[in-house]
Design a protein around this motif. Structure first.
Motif, PDB file in Angstrom:
ATOM      1  N   GLN A   1       0.827  -1.216   0.000  1.00  0.00           N
ATOM      2  CA  GLN A   1       0.000   0.000   0.000  1.00  0.00           C
ATOM      3  C   GLN A   1       0.863   1.270   0.000  1.00  0.00           C
ATOM      4  N   GLU A   2       1.891   1.254   0.860  1.00  0.00           N
ATOM      5  CA  GLU A   2       2.817   2.408   0.908  1.00  0.00           C
ATOM      6  C   GLU A   2       3.542   2.569  -0.419  1.00  0.00           C
ATOM      7  N   ALA A   3       3.974   1.458  -0.977  1.00  0.00           N
ATOM      8  CA  ALA A   3       4.722   1.504  -2.244  1.00  0.00           C
ATOM      9  C   ALA A   3       3.847   2.105  -3.338  1.00  0.00           C
ATOM     10  N   GLU A   4       2.594   1.681  -3.387  1.00  0.00           N
ATOM     11  CA  GLU A   4       1.678   2.225  -4.396  1.00  0.00           C
ATOM     12  C   GLU A   4       1.455   3.722  -4.176  1.00  0.00           C
ATOM     13  N   ARG A   5       1.461   4.138  -2.912  1.00  0.00           N
ATOM     14  CA  ARG A   5       1.256   5.555  -2.626  1.00  0.00           C
ATOM     15  C   ARG A   5       2.383   6.392  -3.247  1.00  0.00           C
ATOM     16  N   TRP A   6       3.612   5.849  -3.189  1.00  0.00           N
ATOM     17  CA  TRP A   6       4.740   6.549  -3.823  1.00  0.00           C
ATOM     18  C   TRP A   6       4.578   6.554  -5.344  1.00  0.00           C
ATOM     19  N   ALA A   7       4.241   5.413  -5.893  1.00  0.00           N
ATOM     20  CA  ALA A   7       4.091   5.319  -7.350  1.00  0.00           C
ATOM     21  C   ALA A   7       3.005   6.273  -7.846  1.00  0.00           C
ATOM     22  N   ALA A   8       1.970   6.433  -7.030  1.00  0.00           N
ATOM     23  CA  ALA A   8       0.821   7.259  -7.432  1.00  0.00           C
ATOM     24  C   ALA A   8       1.165   8.750  -7.472  1.00  0.00           C
ATOM     25  N   LYS A   9       2.340   9.101  -6.946  1.00  0.00           N
ATOM     26  CA  LYS A   9       2.765  10.510  -7.042  1.00  0.00           C
ATOM     27  C   LYS A   9       3.241  10.840  -8.461  1.00  0.00           C
ATOM     28  N   VAL A  10       3.447   9.815  -9.269  1.00  0.00           N
ATOM     29  CA  VAL A  10       3.792  10.032 -10.678  1.00  0.00           C
ATOM     30  C   VAL A  10       2.461  10.109 -11.439  1.00  0.00           C
ATOM     31  N   PRO A  11       2.157  11.255 -12.073  1.00  0.00           N
ATOM     32  CA  PRO A  11       0.832  11.395 -12.690  1.00  0.00           C
ATOM     33  C   PRO A  11       0.480  10.289 -13.694  1.00  0.00           C
ATOM     34  N   ALA A  12       1.495   9.740 -14.387  1.00  0.00           N
ATOM     35  CA  ALA A  12       1.225   8.684 -15.384  1.00  0.00           C
ATOM     36  C   ALA A  12       0.528   7.480 -14.742  1.00  0.00           C
ATOM     37  N   TRP A  13       0.814   7.242 -13.481  1.00  0.00           N
ATOM     38  CA  TRP A  13       0.237   6.088 -12.757  1.00  0.00           C
ATOM     39  C   TRP A  13      -1.281   6.203 -12.718  1.00  0.00           C
ATOM     40  N   THR A  14      -1.755   7.399 -12.380  1.00  0.00           N
ATOM     41  CA  THR A  14      -3.208   7.593 -12.239  1.00  0.00           C
ATOM     42  C   THR A  14      -3.900   7.617 -13.603  1.00  0.00           C
ATOM     43  N   ALA A  15      -3.101   7.844 -14.664  1.00  0.00           N
ATOM     44  CA  ALA A  15      -3.686   7.874 -16.012  1.00  0.00           C
ATOM     45  C   ALA A  15      -3.740   6.465 -16.636  1.00  0.00           C
ATOM     46  N   ALA A  16      -3.264   5.453 -15.909  1.00  0.00           N
ATOM     47  CA  ALA A  16      -3.257   4.080 -16.463  1.00  0.00           C
ATOM     48  C   ALA A  16      -4.689   3.621 -16.734  1.00  0.00           C
ATOM     49  N   PRO A  17      -4.911   2.889 -17.845  1.00  0.00           N
ATOM     50  CA  PRO A  17      -6.272   2.420 -18.132  1.00  0.00           C
ATOM     51  C   PRO A  17      -6.783   1.484 -17.036  1.00  0.00           C
ATOM     52  N   GLU A  18      -8.056   1.464 -16.853  1.00  0.00           N
ATOM     53  CA  GLU A  18      -8.733   0.612 -15.869  1.00  0.00           C
ATOM     54  C   GLU A  18      -8.200  -0.834 -15.936  1.00  0.00           C
ATOM     55  N   GLY A  19      -7.773  -1.337 -14.840  1.00  0.00           N
ATOM     56  CA  GLY A  19      -7.357  -2.749 -14.764  1.00  0.00           C
ATOM     57  C   GLY A  19      -5.927  -3.011 -15.222  1.00  0.00           C
ATOM     58  N   ALA A  20      -5.300  -2.007 -15.864  1.00  0.00           N
ATOM     59  CA  ALA A  20      -3.965  -2.249 -16.438  1.00  0.00           C
ATOM     60  C   ALA A  20      -2.932  -2.553 -15.345  1.00  0.00           C
ATOM     61  N   ILE A  21      -3.011  -1.822 -14.242  1.00  0.00           N
ATOM     62  CA  ILE A  21      -1.995  -2.007 -13.196  1.00  0.00           C
ATOM     63  C   ILE A  21      -2.139  -3.386 -12.538  1.00  0.00           C
ATOM     64  N   ALA A  22      -3.376  -3.840 -12.361  1.00  0.00           N
ATOM     65  CA  ALA A  22      -3.575  -5.183 -11.780  1.00  0.00           C
ATOM     66  C   ALA A  22      -3.012  -6.255 -12.721  1.00  0.00           C
ATOM     67  N   VAL A  23      -3.253  -6.079 -14.006  1.00  0.00           N
ATOM     68  CA  VAL A  23      -2.716  -7.038 -14.983  1.00  0.00           C
ATOM     69  C   VAL A  23      -1.189  -7.043 -14.902  1.00  0.00           C
ATOM     70  N   PHE A  24      -0.608  -5.843 -14.840  1.00  0.00           N
ATOM     71  CA  PHE A  24       0.855  -5.757 -14.846  1.00  0.00           C
ATOM     72  C   PHE A  24       1.458  -6.261 -13.529  1.00  0.00           C
ATOM     73  N   ALA A  25       0.765  -6.065 -12.428  1.00  0.00           N
ATOM     74  CA  ALA A  25       1.256  -6.600 -11.148  1.00  0.00           C
ATOM     75  C   ALA A  25       1.373  -8.125 -11.247  1.00  0.00           C
ATOM     76  N   SER A  26       0.412  -8.758 -11.897  1.00  0.00           N
ATOM     77  CA  SER A  26       0.478 -10.219 -12.077  1.00  0.00           C
ATOM     78  C   SER A  26       1.601 -10.596 -13.031  1.00  0.00           C
ATOM     79  N   VAL A  27       1.788  -9.780 -14.067  1.00  0.00           N
ATOM     80  CA  VAL A  27       2.891 -10.021 -15.008  1.00  0.00           C
ATOM     81  C   VAL A  27       4.217 -10.001 -14.243  1.00  0.00           C
ATOM     82  N   LEU A  28       4.401  -8.969 -13.409  1.00  0.00           N
ATOM     83  CA  LEU A  28       5.672  -8.863 -12.680  1.00  0.00           C
ATOM     84  C   LEU A  28       5.824  -9.998 -11.663  1.00  0.00           C
TER      85      LEU A  28
END
Ligand SMILES: Nc1ncnc2c1ncn2[C@@H]1O[C@H](COP(=O)(O)OP(=O)(O)OP(=O)(O)O)[C@@H](O)[C@H]1O
Ligand SMILES: [Mg+2]
Length: 286
Positions: A225-252
């Protein structure tokens, strides 16, 4: 011990055990001569203390100043990364160190970079370097990768997608670094951050860089949760398409699982666990 359980020799559990690094003495005289033509007389060679992938990595003190050198044998499967670094360099300076010269001769491909004075970044929970990483990522998100011969994010991670159709979520035209290991970030005495090691540069969506960083933040001790909070300070993070970050978390999670299996050591095991913890967190909130 259960039958069939995979046994790993504890001696192999040091990340150093899988390092490809070799002693400077392996560099042939012909290559040294070609380097010397660029640098003048080489006074001293100090091997890099971090990183594993380059066959040689060292700081040279030379007649024309200090230079950081990375070299690979051209026959190695990873040698292509030298071309990647050379190709992206004009686009990523001054965030990345300037490439001063490249020597390709006698079975070696050697890059000479401007030496950056600085300490390695700290990703710890109370580190002052974290806002600097965010600022660096914001700057990087402005860089496109026009006409550069780079793998696309969708191709690079295709083998880790659960559904082929999800590849489109990773698509983008940004020049991504993707290897957010803290040793790839140098902080100068003037508190400026330099990003080195562009070997894994990729073309893709801008939110992918902060997403790759999340795994390294969890590895450094942050909760998901803390890590995501840091990532979310990058505006591109919040502009990610719906569901994309969950898909990529599984990829990683699958990617780091694969790395841990193929390169078993304490560091890859912790990265595997960090990536799995993040993916679990992401899917729990979905
Ligand atoms: N231009 C530079 N100036 C000063 N130090 C550098 C420079 N480039 C890299 N370094 C230092 O040398 C270390 C190794 O370099 P780098 O990460 O590029 O190589 P590598 O070992 O091939 O990579 P990997 O981390 O993928 O194994 C870095 O962690 C960084 O601390
Ligand atoms: Mg590195």
């Amino acid at each position: 011990m259960e039958q069939g359980q995979h046994v790993v020799d504890p001696g192999m559990l040091s990340p150093r055990a899988v390092s490809l690094r070799q002693h400077w003495d392996v560099v042939p005289g012909t290559v040294l001569t070609a380097i010397g033509e660029r640098t003048g007389r080489i006074h001293s060679v100090a091997p890099a203390e971090t990183g594993y992938s380059s066959h040689i990595a060292a700081t040279l003190d030379t007649e024309r100043g200090r230079v950081f050198v990375k070299g690979m044998r051209t026959g190695d499967g990873l040698a292509r990364t030298q071309q990647t670094e050379a190709e992206v360099n004009p686009h990523v300076t001054p965030i990345g160190p300037r490439l001063l010269w490249r020597v390709v001769t006698d079975g070696w491909d050697v890059l000479g970079f401007a030496y950056e004075h600085g300490r390695i970044a700290d990703f710890g929970q109370s580190s002052d370097d974290l806002p600097l990483v965010v600022a660096t990522m914001i700057e990087l998100a402005r860089l496109a990768a026009p006409g550069l011969e780079l793998p696309s994010a969708e191709d690079r991670w295709a083998g880790y997608l659960e559904r082929r159709a999800d590849a489109a979520l990773l698509h983008g035209d940004r020049l991504l670094h993707t290897d957010w290991h803290h040793t790839n970030l140098l902080v100068t005495p003037a508190n400026r951050m330099h990003v080195v090691d562009w070997a894994l540069a990729t073309r893709g969506a801008a939110w992918i860089d902060p997403a790759c960083w999340v795994v390294w933040l969890v590895y450094a001790g942050h909760s998901a949760q803390e890590a995501e909070r840091w990532a979310a300070k990058v505006p591109a993070w919040t502009a990610a398409p719906e569901g994309a970050i969950a898909v990529f978390a599984s990829v990683l999670a699958r990617y780091w699982q694969d790395i841990a299996v193929n390169h078993p050591n304490t560091m890859t095991y912790r990265l595997r666990d960090a990536a799995a913890a993040w993916a679990a967190h992401r899917h729990a909130r979905a």
